[in-house]
Structures are given as structure tokens and as C-alpha cells.
Design a protein around this motif. Sequence first.
Motif, PDB file in Angstrom:
ATOM      1  N   ARG A  11      -4.717   7.678  -5.851  1.00  0.00           N
ATOM      2  CA  ARG A  11      -5.053   6.681  -4.829  1.00  0.00           C
ATOM      3  C   ARG A  11      -6.552   6.674  -4.550  1.00  0.00           C
ATOM      4  O   ARG A  11      -7.203   7.714  -4.580  1.00  0.00           O
ATOM      5  CB  ARG A  11      -4.286   6.997  -3.533  1.00  0.00           C
ATOM      6  N   GLU A  41      -9.222  -1.310  -2.834  1.00  0.00           N
ATOM      7  CA  GLU A  41      -8.336  -0.161  -3.053  1.00  0.00           C
ATOM      8  C   GLU A  41      -7.667  -0.207  -4.426  1.00  0.00           C
ATOM      9  O   GLU A  41      -7.105   0.787  -4.866  1.00  0.00           O
ATOM     10  CB  GLU A  41      -7.243  -0.114  -1.969  1.00  0.00           C
ATOM     11  N   SER A  60       0.840  -1.195   0.000  1.00  0.00           N
ATOM     12  CA  SER A  60       0.000   0.000   0.000  1.00  0.00           C
ATOM     13  C   SER A  60       0.880   1.252   0.000  1.00  0.00           C
ATOM     14  O   SER A  60       1.630   1.471  -0.946  1.00  0.00           O
ATOM     15  CB  SER A  60      -0.962  -0.057   1.200  1.00  0.00           C
ATOM     16  N   ARG A 106       4.088   2.820  -2.682  1.00  0.00           N
ATOM     17  CA  ARG A 106       4.299   4.174  -3.206  1.00  0.00           C
ATOM     18  C   ARG A 106       5.701   4.670  -2.831  1.00  0.00           C
ATOM     19  O   ARG A 106       6.422   5.225  -3.654  1.00  0.00           O
ATOM     20  CB  ARG A 106       3.253   5.125  -2.635  1.00  0.00           C
ATOM     21  N   SER A 132      -8.207   9.403  -2.396  1.00  0.00           N
ATOM     22  CA  SER A 132      -7.168  10.428  -2.365  1.00  0.00           C
ATOM     23  C   SER A 132      -7.699  11.683  -1.678  1.00  0.00           C
ATOM     24  O   SER A 132      -8.864  12.056  -1.836  1.00  0.00           O
ATOM     25  CB  SER A 132      -6.744  10.764  -3.802  1.00  0.00           C
ATOM     26  N   CYS A 135      -1.432  -1.924  -4.248  1.00  0.00           N
ATOM     27  CA  CYS A 135      -1.315  -0.495  -4.548  1.00  0.00           C
ATOM     28  C   CYS A 135      -1.560  -0.225  -6.032  1.00  0.00           C
ATOM     29  O   CYS A 135      -1.143  -1.000  -6.888  1.00  0.00           O
ATOM     30  CB  CYS A 135       0.081  -0.013  -4.163  1.00  0.00           C
TER      31      CYS A 135
END
Length: 247
Positions: free
Chosen positions: A124, A197, A88, A92, A127, A117
Motif C-alpha cells: 500500500r 494512492e 480503499s 483490501r 505502508s 486500491c
Amino acid sequence: MSKWFYRFNSDNVKMRVIFLPYAGGSASIYQDWIKHLSPGIEAILVQLPGRASRFGESLISSMDEITSELSDIIDELSDLPYIVFGHSMGSRIGYQLLTHLRESGHPLPKHFIASGCKAPHQERHMSGSHLLPEDEFINEIKRLNATPEEVLQNKALLNLCIQILRADFEIADHQSPIPKLKHSTRCTLFFGLLDQEVDMDDIEEWQKHFSDKVNVKLFNGEHFFIHSHKEKVINEINKIFIQEERN
């Protein structure tokens, strides 16, 4: 010993795996993985500031700052081949670290494992959540289903958790452009089939960042499948280590 990481399995090391935590997590989230790693792997568990053993330090909410700090310690670890694993937010950070290392001329990892991710250039899911009012932010924490109930019911602990997560979510919101020169580091994606996600279409988006074909491993779990399917996840990491050892 750097305050940024803990080292485990440091005898007869052939390769290192650097583990980057997800939002709200500390080095300890990978603690019980150590004994299951293949012989020859030294586990490097990254500890971000503002939590656990670094509780008294200021939180970092800037991706550039955190990757700059992490790249400075890579020199301590790059005397041997290494792999970067992040879940996740950790994915990044791992990708941006890879970019920073290449730009600064540091030794690059042999493999990057991006878990749970979206691709670096994608927005995202949820976000901007670090800017939500407190009540809505708490609901977002509950939706993610990773915060223990005893924390949610304890006002002092919850306030601390909120501070950490706001900073981490801001880092996770960072978007990296598709590079003109794709990364040559080999990449494997770990995706949960029930993870809200990410989306399976994100796999093709990741490919835009790497010159070699991106490998994909699917797990029958939700966003935190790395815990619910821990044994299978670690087994795949061990397989990647064995493959890279042969290359």
C-alpha cells in the motif's frame, strides 16, 4: 439483525450489494447512496467495530480476524446473489473476504468491485503509516484530505480518529499473495485518474488474481472520487447489477 451490518431497500430484492468502508469510515458513508440504487438491490452497509453504533467495542487491526468475522455473517446474506463493493481499505477487506469464502466453502459473490486500491499483493502507498509518531500521523491524515476540519481542531475527536485510523491502516497494509488458482468471480476496478494512492500500472497487477478479464472504470477524481463523483459511481454499480441479473 447482525451488529455487523444495516439493511436497506429490503422489499422485492433480487440481489444484494455489500458495501465495505474505507479507513476511518463507518456504514454511514454510503447512507446517501441507497435511494439511487436500482430497484431490486438490497444495500448491506457494513459497520466495523469501534465506531458509530459500535463505539464501545474494541477496534480490530487484524485482517484475518475481520474477514473471519465477516465470512461468518455471509450465510445470513447468501440466500440471494450478491456483489461486494469496497473502497480503499474496503477493497483490501473485500478481496481477502473473497479468498476466505472460497477456502471455507461459502457461497461466492457474483461480482467484486474494487475501488481506489492497489492489487492485493502490492504494498500500500504509505505502508506502515499506522506506526508513525503522532505529529507525522496527523500530517498523513491531513494529506489524505478526508477528515473534517472540525475533527482536526478538536483534540478529543482527533484522538479518537487517530485510534480508528491506526487500526484501519494496519488492516489496509495486509498483502495477499497472488493465488495459484485465480478467482473466477468477475471483478471490476474503479480508479480515480488523479488518485495518488494508485497507479494505472496497478490494473495489470489486479489481473493476476482473476481468471476473467478485469473490467476498469475510470473517474476524473482524486482518491475519494466515490464522493466527488458519487452519481457516476452509483450508475456504474447499477449497470453491474443489471448485467449480473442477466447472467
